[in-house]
Design a protein around this motif. Structure first.
Motif, short mmCIF file in Angstrom:
data_model
loop_
_atom_site.label_atom_id
_atom_site.label_comp_id
_atom_site.label_asym_id
_atom_site.label_seq_id
_atom_site.Cartn_x
_atom_site.Cartn_y
_atom_site.Cartn_z
N VAL A 56 0.84 -1.20 0.00
CA VAL A 56 0.00 0.00 0.00
C VAL A 56 0.88 1.25 0.00
N SER A 57 1.81 1.32 0.93
CA SER A 57 2.72 2.46 0.98
C SER A 57 3.57 2.54 -0.28
N ALA A 58 4.01 1.40 -0.78
CA ALA A 58 4.87 1.38 -1.97
C ALA A 58 4.13 1.91 -3.19
N LEU A 59 2.85 1.55 -3.33
CA LEU A 59 2.06 2.04 -4.46
C LEU A 59 1.87 3.55 -4.39
N ILE A 60 1.58 4.05 -3.20
CA ILE A 60 1.41 5.50 -3.04
C ILE A 60 2.70 6.22 -3.43
N ARG A 61 3.81 5.73 -2.93
CA ARG A 61 5.10 6.36 -3.22
C ARG A 61 5.41 6.30 -4.72
N HIS A 62 5.10 5.18 -5.35
CA HIS A 62 5.36 5.02 -6.78
C HIS A 62 4.53 5.99 -7.61
N LEU A 63 3.28 6.21 -7.20
CA LEU A 63 2.36 7.00 -8.02
C LEU A 63 2.48 8.50 -7.79
N ILE A 64 2.83 8.93 -6.58
CA ILE A 64 2.89 10.38 -6.33
C ILE A 64 4.32 10.91 -6.25
N GLY A 65 5.31 10.01 -6.24
CA GLY A 65 6.70 10.44 -6.22
C GLY A 65 7.25 10.58 -4.82
N ASP A 66 8.57 10.55 -4.71
CA ASP A 66 9.23 10.54 -3.41
C ASP A 66 9.03 11.84 -2.64
N THR A 67 9.06 12.97 -3.33
CA THR A 67 8.94 14.25 -2.60
C THR A 67 7.60 14.35 -1.89
N CYS A 68 6.52 14.13 -2.61
CA CYS A 68 5.19 14.20 -1.99
C CYS A 68 5.02 13.10 -0.95
N ALA A 69 5.53 11.92 -1.23
CA ALA A 69 5.42 10.81 -0.28
C ALA A 69 6.15 11.14 1.02
N ASP A 70 7.31 11.77 0.93
CA ASP A 70 8.03 12.17 2.14
C ASP A 70 7.27 13.23 2.91
N TRP A 71 6.67 14.18 2.20
CA TRP A 71 5.86 15.19 2.88
C TRP A 71 4.71 14.56 3.67
N LEU A 72 4.16 13.47 3.13
CA LEU A 72 3.02 12.80 3.76
C LEU A 72 3.45 11.70 4.72
N ASP A 73 4.75 11.58 4.96
CA ASP A 73 5.29 10.57 5.88
C ASP A 73 4.94 9.15 5.45
N VAL A 74 4.89 8.92 4.14
CA VAL A 74 4.67 7.56 3.63
C VAL A 74 5.95 6.76 3.88
N PRO A 75 5.88 5.66 4.62
CA PRO A 75 7.11 4.92 4.96
C PRO A 75 7.73 4.28 3.73
#
Length: 387
Positions: free
Chosen positions: A282-301
């Motif tokens: 789940v986290s990996a898909l979010i990070r893949h689709l929105i990119g690392d910068t946005c994922a880091d802002w959202l604290d996606v592990p």
């Protein structure tokens, strides 16, 4: 249309005159509770309005009971077929790209917290999924459909949130603009259309240019029914790219609300995924689709699955090739996709129909503060660089 900082600033100050006036009158007359009670019985288009419905509500419902007169029904049918062909991928994009993208826009993250609270993430996801399914049914705009009443209620829900935040002085209008303003309404339309198409492309889904444009067109119709200013909304995918790029550059950034909403979305879908072994996907898909910068802002592990997920486009590419070459394969995958979407929605709604109602107040713990043919395969319009 060319979007500028000045034109975007103007959209930031505008709401929805018709819906805002309706909600204001209902509150002034103390008729909100009565309206909500009676509207629970209005779930399908064409049904007689219940006796005792406030006059102002009756006028609003009649004024918004039909789609825009400019709708191209052939284009809407293409959009429906596109959805049938890609429903499971669209659900994935809505869940793991469009929703997190909302959370990375600070004013939107605050508004979503106000609308549904930080404790009930499944409600937002269930309402979004149900709304999309209603839209893509063959009878979406006919008598008996559930989409038209849902759109009418969502529009009033937006107006009620604007009403509460202004009345209770819980929104810094001078800094943030009008709550659920035209800029954010158009931005939301872009998330659920343009960003979804971007995500399908990123996943390696085969899309025709005709199908992609029809899907975007369907969300233009939705926007019109939700009170979006049609003089300001992007008319094409190329204009949509320009608007979305400028909108995100103007607003995106980290917030506590955004990170909290994202954490709850991840927890929600980890409960849906059987067992625990696949939870990190789940986290990996979010990070893949929105990119690392946005994922880091959202604290996606970050997880070991981040690398594995990069192989998803290859796998889906194989399945897409089977679908393209075999009518039987296409039928089987469409049926599997439909079943998957139904099961996902059922798990979020727990088998219930979601009702859209006007909240009579906003709870204090919501945390609001003032800080078809594939001969021409579709590719997203190139990114734009605002001047």
């Amino acid at each position: 249309m060319i979007y500028t900082e000045a034109s975007m600033d103007a959209l930031r100050q505008s709401g929805d005159e018709l819906a805002d006036a309706t909600v204001a009158t209902l509150f002034e007359r103390g008729e909100v509770g009565k309206f909500n009670t009676l509207m629970r019985y209005v779930s399908t288009a064409g049904s007689p309005l219940p006796d005792g419905l406030p006059d102002v509500a009756t006028e609003y419902l009649r004024a918004t009971s039909t789609p825009p007169d400019w709708v191209d029904w052939a284009e809407m049918e293409k959009a429906r077929l596109f959805f049938i062909d890609n429903n499971v991928h669209i659900s994935t994009a809505l869940s793991f790209a469009a929703m997190p993208a909302c959370y990375v826009v600070p004013p939107v993250a605050k508004l979503l917290s106000a609308a549904h609270g930080l404790k009930y993430p499944s409600k937002r996801m269930a309402e979004t999924g149900q709304f999309t399914v209603y839209l893509m049914r063959p009878d979406a705009f006919e008598a008996g459909s559930r989409f038209l009443p849902a759109a009418q209620k969502v529009r009033l829900l937006h107006a009620s949130i604007r009403h509460h935040l202004r009345r209770e002085n819980r929104w810094d209008t001078a800094t943030l603009g009008t709550p659920i303003c035209q800029e954010d309404l158009i931005g939301g339309q872009m998330f659920f259309s343009m960003l979804v198409l971007d995500s399908l492309h990123r996943l390696g889904i085969h899309m025709s240019e005709e199908g992609a444009r029809a899907y975007y067109y369907a969300w233009r119709v939705v926007g019109a029914m939700l009170g979006v200013d049609q003089d300001a909304v992007p008319q094409s995918l190329e204009e949509a790219r320009q608007f979305l790029d400028r909108y995100m550059i103007r607003h995106m950034g980290p917030t506590a609300e955004g990170a909290h909403l994202t954490r709850q979305l991840i927890d929600l879908y980890e409960e849906v995924v059987p067992g625990t072994f696949f939870d990190p996907i789940v986290s990996a898909l979010i990070r893949h689709l929105i990119g690392d910068t946005c994922a880091d802002w959202l604290d996606v592990p970050r997880t070991p699955w981040d690398t594995v997920v990069k192989a998803v486009p290859r796998l889906l590419g194989v399945l897409e090739s089977i679908e393209d070459r075999s009518p039987l394969g296409a039928w089987a995958l469409d049926r599997l996709g439909n079943l998957t979407t139904v099961l996902e929605l059922s798990s979020l709604t727990r088998g219930r129909v979601m009702h859209y109602a006007i909240p009579e107040h906003l709870k204090k713990d919501y945390g609001i503060d003032n800080s078809v043919s594939l001969k021409r395969r579709w590719a997203p319009p190139a990114a734009t660089v605002p001047r």
